[in-house]
Design a protein around this motif. Structure first.
Motif, PDB file in Angstrom:
ATOM      1  N   SER A   1       6.414  28.468  16.135  1.00  0.00           N
ATOM      2  CA  SER A   1       5.770  28.364  14.832  1.00  0.00           C
ATOM      3  C   SER A   1       5.662  29.726  14.157  1.00  0.00           C
ATOM      4  O   SER A   1       5.592  30.758  14.821  1.00  0.00           O
ATOM      5  CB  SER A   1       4.365  27.760  14.994  1.00  0.00           C
ATOM      6  OG  SER A   1       3.649  27.794  13.778  1.00  0.00           O
ATOM      7  N   SER A   2       5.624  29.703  12.818  1.00  0.00           N
ATOM      8  CA  SER A   2       5.459  30.937  12.043  1.00  0.00           C
ATOM      9  C   SER A   2       4.074  31.039  11.415  1.00  0.00           C
ATOM     10  O   SER A   2       3.847  31.912  10.583  1.00  0.00           O
ATOM     11  CB  SER A   2       6.524  31.013  10.938  1.00  0.00           C
ATOM     12  OG  SER A   2       7.807  31.144  11.486  1.00  0.00           O
ATOM     13  N   ILE A   3       3.146  30.152  11.791  1.00  0.00           N
ATOM     14  CA  ILE A   3       1.817  30.210  11.191  1.00  0.00           C
ATOM     15  C   ILE A   3       1.094  31.480  11.637  1.00  0.00           C
ATOM     16  O   ILE A   3       1.379  32.017  12.706  1.00  0.00           O
ATOM     17  CB  ILE A   3       0.973  28.964  11.534  1.00  0.00           C
ATOM     18  CG1 ILE A   3       0.666  28.891  13.036  1.00  0.00           C
ATOM     19  CG2 ILE A   3       1.633  27.698  11.066  1.00  0.00           C
ATOM     20  CD1 ILE A   3      -0.261  27.739  13.401  1.00  0.00           C
ATOM     21  N   PRO A   4       0.169  31.985  10.833  1.00  0.00           N
ATOM     22  CA  PRO A   4      -0.539  33.218  11.187  1.00  0.00           C
ATOM     23  C   PRO A   4      -1.237  33.110  12.538  1.00  0.00           C
ATOM     24  O   PRO A   4      -1.833  32.073  12.862  1.00  0.00           O
ATOM     25  CB  PRO A   4      -1.552  33.379  10.049  1.00  0.00           C
ATOM     26  CG  PRO A   4      -0.960  32.642   8.903  1.00  0.00           C
ATOM     27  CD  PRO A   4      -0.241  31.474   9.509  1.00  0.00           C
TER      28      PRO A   4
ATOM     29  N   ASP B   1      -2.068  39.998  13.750  1.00  0.00           N
ATOM     30  CA  ASP B   1      -3.204  40.909  13.688  1.00  0.00           C
ATOM     31  C   ASP B   1      -3.884  40.906  15.053  1.00  0.00           C
ATOM     32  O   ASP B   1      -3.692  39.992  15.859  1.00  0.00           O
ATOM     33  CB  ASP B   1      -4.191  40.463  12.598  1.00  0.00           C
ATOM     34  CG  ASP B   1      -5.065  41.605  12.082  1.00  0.00           C
ATOM     35  OD1 ASP B   1      -5.019  42.699  12.679  1.00  0.00           O
ATOM     36  OD2 ASP B   1      -5.803  41.393  11.112  1.00  0.00           O
ATOM     37  N   TYR B   2      -4.679  41.930  15.323  1.00  0.00           N
ATOM     38  CA  TYR B   2      -5.370  42.057  16.617  1.00  0.00           C
ATOM     39  C   TYR B   2      -6.728  42.698  16.346  1.00  0.00           C
ATOM     40  O   TYR B   2      -6.802  43.792  15.776  1.00  0.00           O
ATOM     41  CB  TYR B   2      -4.557  42.939  17.558  1.00  0.00           C
ATOM     42  CG  TYR B   2      -5.019  42.934  19.013  1.00  0.00           C
ATOM     43  CD1 TYR B   2      -4.198  42.438  20.019  1.00  0.00           C
ATOM     44  CD2 TYR B   2      -6.266  43.451  19.384  1.00  0.00           C
ATOM     45  CE1 TYR B   2      -4.596  42.445  21.344  1.00  0.00           C
ATOM     46  CE2 TYR B   2      -6.671  43.459  20.709  1.00  0.00           C
ATOM     47  CZ  TYR B   2      -5.837  42.954  21.688  1.00  0.00           C
ATOM     48  OH  TYR B   2      -6.236  42.962  23.001  1.00  0.00           O
TER      49      TYR B   2
ATOM     50  N   SER C   1      -7.534  36.291   4.358  1.00  0.00           N
ATOM     51  CA  SER C   1      -6.391  37.037   3.845  1.00  0.00           C
ATOM     52  C   SER C   1      -5.086  36.472   4.402  1.00  0.00           C
ATOM     53  O   SER C   1      -4.108  36.270   3.667  1.00  0.00           O
ATOM     54  CB  SER C   1      -6.533  38.515   4.202  1.00  0.00           C
ATOM     55  OG  SER C   1      -5.416  39.248   3.755  1.00  0.00           O
ATOM     56  N   GLN C   2      -5.069  36.208   5.718  1.00  0.00           N
ATOM     57  CA  GLN C   2      -3.870  35.635   6.331  1.00  0.00           C
ATOM     58  C   GLN C   2      -3.563  34.253   5.756  1.00  0.00           C
ATOM     59  O   GLN C   2      -2.401  33.911   5.497  1.00  0.00           O
ATOM     60  CB  GLN C   2      -4.054  35.534   7.854  1.00  0.00           C
ATOM     61  CG  GLN C   2      -4.082  36.852   8.587  1.00  0.00           C
ATOM     62  CD  GLN C   2      -2.711  37.475   8.746  1.00  0.00           C
ATOM     63  OE1 GLN C   2      -1.699  36.842   8.467  1.00  0.00           O
ATOM     64  NE2 GLN C   2      -2.660  38.708   9.196  1.00  0.00           N
TER      65      GLN C   2
END
Length: 246
Positions: free
Chosen positions: A89-92, A115-116, A132-133
């Motif tokens: 998957s390409s979801i955030p 993000d981390y 934001s994502q």
């Protein structure tokens, strides 16, 4: 699987956004459920890995919060899970973990995390990162006709209509963040962007400690679009200044 839903106020967007949380040893679900509810977001908590993959098959998930430390298996197993999720998957995908080691952060980003953050971060900051994502992801998925443009640099082409990237006719699969970075640089071909400028354009946040994050994403993009990433044809570094295309 536990599902926590919310009701939007009259006049607000009625499309439900689903957030999946897995491996809640950090207690992040308890912190984020009420905050997400206030933003009209539904939270789904997976009980285990099988439950996680089952949820992804049954529900439309718009963002994932996962840990790199999976019970007593060590964070290397979490990195493997992130890589597997990114392949599917390409979801955030945001990592929220008590693990603060720089190596873990870099490996998680290299595996495909967008993000981390550490588990002791301010929940309101995490909520801002989630929103934001989601904004970027939804905008990317729902691109409309007014950005109906094709950007081309030699044999590299970005088709915003179909949200596709090709190199010499070969389709290249980029994550939403990678796509946005490449599109930014291609749109302004020849312009040099610093790490901070790239971060602030893509994340819409002040760039603090952005160098590693940008470097990892740039490396991934090069691996996907360049024949020889060590001698890039398209995505080039300008030493001491930043990156450019062309």
């Amino acid at each position: 699987m536990n599902v926590f839903t919310s009701i939007r106020k009259d006049g607000e967007d009625t499309v439900k956004r689903n957030i999946l949380i897995y491996n809640n040893q950090t207690g992040i679900a308890e912190k984020m459920i009420p905050l997400c509810a206030g933003e009209g977001l539904s939270v789904v908590v997976a009980a285990d890995v099988d439950d996680l993959y089952g949820i992804l098959k049954r529900l439309e998930i718009h963002l994932m919060l996962v840990d790199v430390e999976l019970n007593d298996k060590g964070w290397d197993k979490g990195i493997e899970m992130i890589a597997n999720l990114r392949n599917k998957s390409s979801i955030p995908l945001i990592v929220v973990s008590a693990q603060s080691a720089e190596t873990a952060k870099i490996m998680a980003l290299e595996a495909g995390a967008d993000d981390y953050v550490t588990a002791d971060c301010n929940p309101l900051e995490l909520l801002a990162r989630i929103k934001s994502q989601l904004r970027r992801y939804i905008q990317l998925v729902n691109m409309c006709a007014n950005i109906d443009r094709i950007y081309k640099v030699d044999e590299l082409m970005i088709d915003d209509v179909q949200r596709k990237v090709t190199v010499e006719g070969r389709s290249v699969r980029l994550t939403p963040i990678e796509y946005k970075i490449l599109r930014l640089l291609v749109q302004q071909r020849g312009k040099v962007f610093s790490n901070s400028q790239i971060y602030e354009n893509i994340w819409h946040m002040q760039a603090i400690g952005a160098d590693n994050t940008i470097a990892v994403h740039i490396r991934h993009i090069r691996e996907k679009i360049e024949k020889n990433p060590k001698e890039p044809r398209y995505l080039k570094v300008v030493w001491g200044n930043g990156y450019k295309v062309g």
